[in-house]
Motif scaffolding. Structure first.
Motif, PDB file in Angstrom:
ATOM      1  N   ALA A 135     -44.330-127.177 -12.020  1.00  0.00           N
ATOM      2  CA  ALA A 135     -43.273-127.647 -11.131  1.00  0.00           C
ATOM      3  C   ALA A 135     -43.515-129.087 -10.669  1.00  0.00           C
ATOM      4  CB  ALA A 135     -43.137-126.728  -9.930  1.00  0.00           C
ATOM      5  N   HIS A 136     -44.763-129.456 -10.406  1.00  0.00           N
ATOM      6  CA  HIS A 136     -45.034-130.819  -9.929  1.00  0.00           C
ATOM      7  C   HIS A 136     -44.689-131.859 -10.997  1.00  0.00           C
ATOM      8  CE1 HIS A 136     -48.876-129.715 -11.854  1.00  0.00           C
ATOM      9  NE2 HIS A 136     -48.971-130.993 -12.149  1.00  0.00           N
ATOM     10  N   PHE A 137     -44.764-131.487 -12.281  1.00  0.00           N
ATOM     11  CA  PHE A 137     -44.368-132.405 -13.348  1.00  0.00           C
ATOM     12  C   PHE A 137     -42.867-132.694 -13.253  1.00  0.00           C
ATOM     13  CE2 PHE A 137     -42.332-132.902 -17.483  1.00  0.00           C
ATOM     14  CZ  PHE A 137     -42.924-134.078 -17.904  1.00  0.00           C
ATOM     15  N   PHE A 138     -42.066-131.645 -13.068  1.00  0.00           N
ATOM     16  CA  PHE A 138     -40.612-131.804 -13.001  1.00  0.00           C
ATOM     17  C   PHE A 138     -40.201-132.584 -11.746  1.00  0.00           C
ATOM     18  CE2 PHE A 138     -41.335-128.026 -15.602  1.00  0.00           C
ATOM     19  CZ  PHE A 138     -40.674-128.417 -16.758  1.00  0.00           C
ATOM     20  N   ARG A 139     -40.886-132.335 -10.648  1.00  0.00           N
ATOM     21  CA  ARG A 139     -40.617-133.112  -9.428  1.00  0.00           C
ATOM     22  C   ARG A 139     -40.993-134.574  -9.646  1.00  0.00           C
ATOM     23  NH1 ARG A 139     -39.246-129.462  -5.558  1.00  0.00           N
ATOM     24  NH2 ARG A 139     -40.261-127.432  -5.651  1.00  0.00           N
ATOM     25  N   GLY A 140     -42.059-134.808 -10.398  1.00  0.00           N
ATOM     26  CA  GLY A 140     -42.521-136.170 -10.681  1.00  0.00           C
ATOM     27  C   GLY A 140     -41.528-136.987 -11.487  1.00  0.00           C
ATOM     28  N   ILE A 141     -40.786-136.328 -12.383  1.00  0.00           N
ATOM     29  CA  ILE A 141     -39.786-137.079 -13.159  1.00  0.00           C
ATOM     30  C   ILE A 141     -38.434-137.108 -12.446  1.00  0.00           C
ATOM     31  CG2 ILE A 141     -40.915-136.747 -15.389  1.00  0.00           C
ATOM     32  CD1 ILE A 141     -38.848-134.571 -16.026  1.00  0.00           C
ATOM     33  N   GLY A 142     -38.378-136.483 -11.250  1.00  0.00           N
ATOM     34  CA  GLY A 142     -37.188-136.603 -10.413  1.00  0.00           C
ATOM     35  C   GLY A 142     -36.148-135.518 -10.580  1.00  0.00           C
ATOM     36  N   ILE A 143     -36.505-134.383 -11.166  1.00  0.00           N
ATOM     37  CA  ILE A 143     -35.548-133.293 -11.332  1.00  0.00           C
ATOM     38  C   ILE A 143     -35.270-132.665  -9.966  1.00  0.00           C
ATOM     39  CG2 ILE A 143     -35.146-131.035 -12.406  1.00  0.00           C
ATOM     40  CD1 ILE A 143     -35.102-133.365 -14.384  1.00  0.00           C
ATOM     41  N   PHE A 144     -33.995-132.435  -9.678  1.00  0.00           N
ATOM     42  CA  PHE A 144     -33.561-131.825  -8.421  1.00  0.00           C
ATOM     43  C   PHE A 144     -33.762-130.314  -8.500  1.00  0.00           C
ATOM     44  CE2 PHE A 144     -30.126-129.883  -5.896  1.00  0.00           C
ATOM     45  CZ  PHE A 144     -30.432-130.408  -4.660  1.00  0.00           C
ATOM     46  N   PHE A 145     -34.437-129.736  -7.514  1.00  0.00           N
ATOM     47  CA  PHE A 145     -34.646-128.291  -7.464  1.00  0.00           C
ATOM     48  C   PHE A 145     -33.642-127.674  -6.499  1.00  0.00           C
ATOM     49  CE2 PHE A 145     -38.522-129.345  -9.514  1.00  0.00           C
ATOM     50  CZ  PHE A 145     -38.957-128.187 -10.139  1.00  0.00           C
ATOM     51  N   LEU A 146     -33.001-126.599  -6.936  1.00  0.00           N
ATOM     52  CA  LEU A 146     -32.051-125.890  -6.086  1.00  0.00           C
ATOM     53  C   LEU A 146     -32.763-125.050  -5.027  1.00  0.00           C
ATOM     54  CD1 LEU A 146     -29.620-124.592  -8.849  1.00  0.00           C
ATOM     55  CD2 LEU A 146     -29.320-126.583  -7.415  1.00  0.00           C
ATOM     56  N   SER A 147     -33.932-124.528  -5.362  1.00  0.00           N
ATOM     57  CA  SER A 147     -34.679-123.658  -4.448  1.00  0.00           C
ATOM     58  C   SER A 147     -34.905-124.358  -3.114  1.00  0.00           C
ATOM     59  CB  SER A 147     -36.033-123.287  -5.048  1.00  0.00           C
ATOM     60  OG  SER A 147     -35.848-122.656  -6.283  1.00  0.00           O
ATOM     61  N   GLY A 148     -34.682-123.621  -2.046  1.00  0.00           N
ATOM     62  CA  GLY A 148     -34.884-124.164  -0.714  1.00  0.00           C
ATOM     63  C   GLY A 148     -33.677-124.892  -0.158  1.00  0.00           C
ATOM     64  N   ASN A 149     -32.551-124.876  -0.870  1.00  0.00           N
ATOM     65  CA  ASN A 149     -31.361-125.580  -0.404  1.00  0.00           C
ATOM     66  C   ASN A 149     -30.266-124.655   0.117  1.00  0.00           C
ATOM     67  OD1 ASN A 149     -31.776-128.463  -0.815  1.00  0.00           O
ATOM     68  ND2 ASN A 149     -32.077-127.879  -2.952  1.00  0.00           N
ATOM     69  N   VAL A 150     -30.563-123.377   0.303  1.00  0.00           N
ATOM     70  CA  VAL A 150     -29.574-122.456   0.864  1.00  0.00           C
ATOM     71  C   VAL A 150     -29.464-122.716   2.352  1.00  0.00           C
ATOM     72  CG1 VAL A 150     -29.027-120.040   1.307  1.00  0.00           C
ATOM     73  CG2 VAL A 150     -29.973-120.702  -0.894  1.00  0.00           C
ATOM     74  N   LYS A 151     -28.254-122.843   2.848  1.00  0.00           N
ATOM     75  CA  LYS A 151     -27.994-123.068   4.275  1.00  0.00           C
ATOM     76  C   LYS A 151     -27.380-121.799   4.860  1.00  0.00           C
ATOM     77  CE  LYS A 151     -29.001-127.453   4.160  1.00  0.00           C
ATOM     78  NZ  LYS A 151     -30.283-127.907   4.552  1.00  0.00           N
ATOM     79  N   ARG A 152     -27.695-121.529   6.081  1.00  0.00           N
ATOM     80  CA  ARG A 152     -27.147-120.361   6.766  1.00  0.00           C
ATOM     81  C   ARG A 152     -25.932-120.788   7.587  1.00  0.00           C
ATOM     82  NH1 ARG A 152     -29.195-117.512   3.406  1.00  0.00           N
ATOM     83  NH2 ARG A 152     -31.404-117.123   3.456  1.00  0.00           N
ATOM     84  N   LEU A 153     -24.887-119.977   7.509  1.00  0.00           N
ATOM     85  CA  LEU A 153     -23.696-120.254   8.303  1.00  0.00           C
ATOM     86  C   LEU A 153     -23.985-119.939   9.770  1.00  0.00           C
ATOM     87  CD1 LEU A 153     -20.918-118.729   6.048  1.00  0.00           C
ATOM     88  CD2 LEU A 153     -21.268-121.126   6.548  1.00  0.00           C
ATOM     89  N   PRO A 154     -23.574-120.801  10.666  1.00  0.00           N
ATOM     90  CA  PRO A 154     -23.762-120.486  12.094  1.00  0.00           C
ATOM     91  C   PRO A 154     -22.864-119.321  12.491  1.00  0.00           C
ATOM     92  CG  PRO A 154     -22.529-122.521  11.825  1.00  0.00           C
ATOM     93  CD  PRO A 154     -22.926-122.077  10.454  1.00  0.00           C
TER      94      PRO A 154
END
Length: 155
Positions: A135-154
């Motif tokens: 995963a750190h290789f993909f982050r290093g080349i700048g790939i956007f990860f979807l994981s961790g981007n879920v938002k909760r509705l208020p």
């Protein structure tokens, strides 16, 4: 139910498409605008309406990723992020307000798998071993990860 809906829609000058319209129980689930909606029990025991990307939507994003990464092996690695990130960010922004955490992980894995295949083909290695790139290789080349981007509705 349908009679009441027909009456309301009739006042608005709209009609129901009889071929597409059906009345189902929400526990069975249904697809609408790329989301799958289902009324199910939460971990606390209460029933909630959950929504996540539909199977059709998941197939579509995998197809778009596959087409975007179907490129010449002479393409520099630095260009991968500029090719794939707009697709991932757009899809993330549409589904981030749903219960899509598991689906985001699946898409991230698929992206990593496709890029790994491309890089192994570029280096003329056999197979598609994922142990070569982490995963750190993909982050290093700048790939956007979807994981961790879920938002909760208020609420």
């Amino acid at each position: 139910y349908l009679a009441a809906v027909r009456q309301i829609m009739g006042r608005l000058g709209l009609t129901i498409n009889e071929g597409k319209t059906s009345v189902i129980h929400a526990k069975e689930g249904f697809d609408f605008l790329g989301f799958h909606f289902r009324y199910k029990k939460s971990r606390t025991g209460k029933f909630w309406c959950y929504m996540w990307p539909s199977q059709k939507s998941m197939k579509r994003i995998r197809k778009r990723i596959k087409q975007a990464l179907r490129m010449d092996v002479r393409t520099p690695i630095s260009e991968l992020a500029s090719i794939i990130n707009p697709i991932l960010k757009g899809w993330c922004n549409y589904y981030r307000w749903s219960n899509a955490a598991e689906h985001f992980v699946q898409v991230d894995r698929y992206v990593q798998e496709r890029i790994t295949r491309l890089l192994r083909r570029k280096k003329q290695k056999r197979g598609n071993a994922n142990r070569d790139y982490h995963a750190h290789f993909f982050r290093g080349i700048g790939i956007f990860f979807l994981s961790g981007n879920v938002k909760r509705l208020p609420l």
